[in-house]
Design a protein around this motif. Structure first.
Motif, PDB file in Angstrom:
ATOM      1  N   ASP A 276       0.829  -1.210   0.000  1.00 13.85           N
ATOM      2  CA  ASP A 276       0.000   0.000   0.000  1.00 13.85           C
ATOM      3  C   ASP A 276       0.862   1.258   0.000  1.00 13.85           C
ATOM      4  O   ASP A 276       1.758   1.419   0.835  1.00 13.85           O
ATOM      5  N   LYS A 282      -3.286   2.019  -3.869  1.00 13.03           N
ATOM      6  CA  LYS A 282      -4.012   2.619  -2.760  1.00 13.03           C
ATOM      7  C   LYS A 282      -4.890   1.534  -2.145  1.00 13.03           C
ATOM      8  O   LYS A 282      -6.004   1.261  -2.609  1.00 13.03           O
ATOM      9  N   LEU A 283      -4.361   0.876  -1.098  1.00 14.11           N
ATOM     10  CA  LEU A 283      -5.025  -0.272  -0.493  1.00 14.11           C
ATOM     11  C   LEU A 283      -5.373   0.052   0.960  1.00 14.11           C
ATOM     12  O   LEU A 283      -4.863   1.014   1.542  1.00 14.11           O
ATOM     13  N   VAL A 284      -6.234  -0.753   1.569  1.00 13.58           N
ATOM     14  CA  VAL A 284      -6.535  -0.588   2.995  1.00 13.58           C
ATOM     15  C   VAL A 284      -5.286  -0.876   3.816  1.00 13.58           C
ATOM     16  O   VAL A 284      -4.946  -0.151   4.756  1.00 13.58           O
ATOM     17  N   ASN A 285      -4.586  -1.961   3.471  1.00 12.29           N
ATOM     18  CA  ASN A 285      -3.321  -2.363   4.077  1.00 12.29           C
ATOM     19  C   ASN A 285      -2.532  -3.107   3.004  1.00 12.29           C
ATOM     20  O   ASN A 285      -3.025  -3.317   1.877  1.00 12.29           O
ATOM     21  N   ASN A 286      -1.323  -3.502   3.331  1.00 11.78           N
ATOM     22  CA  ASN A 286      -0.640  -4.429   2.445  1.00 11.78           C
ATOM     23  C   ASN A 286      -1.491  -5.691   2.306  1.00 11.78           C
ATOM     24  O   ASN A 286      -2.053  -6.188   3.289  1.00 11.78           O
ATOM     25  N   ARG A 287      -1.578  -6.191   1.087  1.00 10.35           N
ATOM     26  CA  ARG A 287      -2.398  -7.379   0.837  1.00 10.35           C
ATOM     27  C   ARG A 287      -1.502  -8.511   0.340  1.00 10.35           C
ATOM     28  O   ARG A 287      -0.690  -8.312  -0.578  1.00 10.35           O
ATOM     29  N   ILE A 306      -6.937   1.581  -7.028  1.00 13.06           N
ATOM     30  CA  ILE A 306      -7.600   1.669  -5.723  1.00 13.06           C
ATOM     31  C   ILE A 306      -8.296   0.347  -5.414  1.00 13.06           C
ATOM     32  O   ILE A 306      -8.987  -0.231  -6.264  1.00 13.06           O
ATOM     33  N   GLU A 307      -8.144  -0.120  -4.175  1.00 14.62           N
ATOM     34  CA  GLU A 307      -8.743  -1.377  -3.773  1.00 14.62           C
ATOM     35  C   GLU A 307     -10.269  -1.283  -3.707  1.00 14.62           C
ATOM     36  O   GLU A 307     -10.832  -0.352  -3.118  1.00 14.62           O
ATOM     37  N   SER A 309     -12.030  -4.598  -3.278  1.00 12.73           N
ATOM     38  CA  SER A 309     -12.306  -5.710  -2.352  1.00 12.73           C
ATOM     39  C   SER A 309     -11.086  -6.613  -2.250  1.00 12.73           C
ATOM     40  O   SER A 309     -10.238  -6.626  -3.154  1.00 12.73           O
TER      41      SER A 309
END
Length: 314
Positions: A276, A282-287, A306-307, A309
């Protein structure tokens, strides 16, 4: 018999005096009627200063020297007008219109107007009245500087809602796709694998503009390899592979366009970390995708992904 049957050329009579007069008259008529070049069509007033060889198609209610010669040909030669009655099917060249014309039903009309069929490189038939056999066909607009408006449109018009106005694409003379208004006013895309049964793949409803898919819709899958932290996506669904080993990081996604949706799924045995904020993510957290069932969905806005889901099924 004093004249010929088709062009009404005067014949020289036996023992006729001054045979050259009759002969020359026939030559002058031939000069006007062979390879006809028409200065004007449906003209009713004789020109004031005609030139030798000028030929006109006379219209209705002619005046002056042409009075009483409606719908005939008038050719100026030897200081006077010579007239000829055109027969059905005579051909000529309309100088003003720059087009070939035919004498049909009492008037001169463009050669190809009202013809039963036209074939280019092949023969038309009762069904295919226009038939073209060519490797390439071109329709191009007339630009402004030539008197056009720069637009080009191809119009297909059907009689009623239940009729069809479509384009059919064939393979070996067997239909494989049909696009257009097929039996309704909705715009449809149909496909077939046998030329007989067509399946509707997609339709655009005329009343609402709603796009309806008649079957599943999805993206082609690709298997790109990460390179120096960059994942290059060329399809809407990717299954990435590490640059080396079984782990890798993704900082940036290249490819796509504003509004594009991208689905990324994992692979059992590999661990891919999407970081991220490091590049254009642009993510909520690292995925982390480290299982076959893991999935990340993103949308591109500007240059960022942008994430939407994330599904962690490991």
């Amino acid at each position: 018999m004093s004249s010929t049957a088709r062009l009404d050329l005067p014949l020289i009579a036996s023992e006729q005096a001054q045979k050259h007069v009759t002969h020359n008259e026939a030559l002058l008529l031939l000069d006007a009627l062979v390879q006809i070049r028409l200065e004007g069509l449906a003209v009713i007033d004789p020109p004031a200063e005609p030139e030798a060889g000028d030929t006109y198609g006379i219209g209705a209610a002619a005046t002056g020297a042409w009075e009483g010669h409606d719908r005939q040909l008038a050719a100026w030669s030897e200081g006077g007008w010579r007239f000829a009655e055109p027969a059905e099917g005579w051909l000529g060249w309309d100088i003003g219109g720059a087009q070939p014309v035919m004498f049909r039903a009492g008037s001169w009309v463009p050669l190809f107007n009202g013809v039963a069929g036209l074939g280019i490189g092949t023969n038309p038939d009762a069904t295919n009245r226009l038939a073209v056999r060519s490797e390439v066909a071109l329709f191009t607009a007339i630009p402004d500087w030539e008197g056009g408006n720069g637009n080009v449109r191809l119009t297909l018009n059907k009689e009623g809602e239940a009729d069809s106005a479509t384009l059919i694409f064939q393979s070996g003379w067997s239909g494989r796709a049909e696009v257009g208004l097929a039996g309704s006013d909705d715009f449809t895309f149909k496909v077939s694998d046998d030329g007989a049964a067509f399946k509707t793949a997609m339709s655009l409803e005329a009343a609402t503009g709603f796009v309806r898919f008649a079957s599943f819709a999805g993206c082609a899958v690709s298997f790109p390899t990460i390179a120096a932290g960059v994942l290059t996506a060329e399809t809407g669904y990717v299954v990435p592979a590490p640059e080396s080993g079984t782990t890798d990081d993704v900082d940036t996604i290249a490819g796509g366009f504003d509004g594009a949706v991208l689905i990324v799924t994992g692979t059992s045995g590999n661990a891919l970390t999407f970081r991220d904020g490091t590049g254009n993510l642009k993510l909520v957290n690292n995925r982390v995708l480290n299982a076959f069932e893991d999935a990340l969905m993103l949308v591109r806005r500007g240059s960022d992904w942008i994430e939407l889901s994330f599904s962690d099924n490991s």
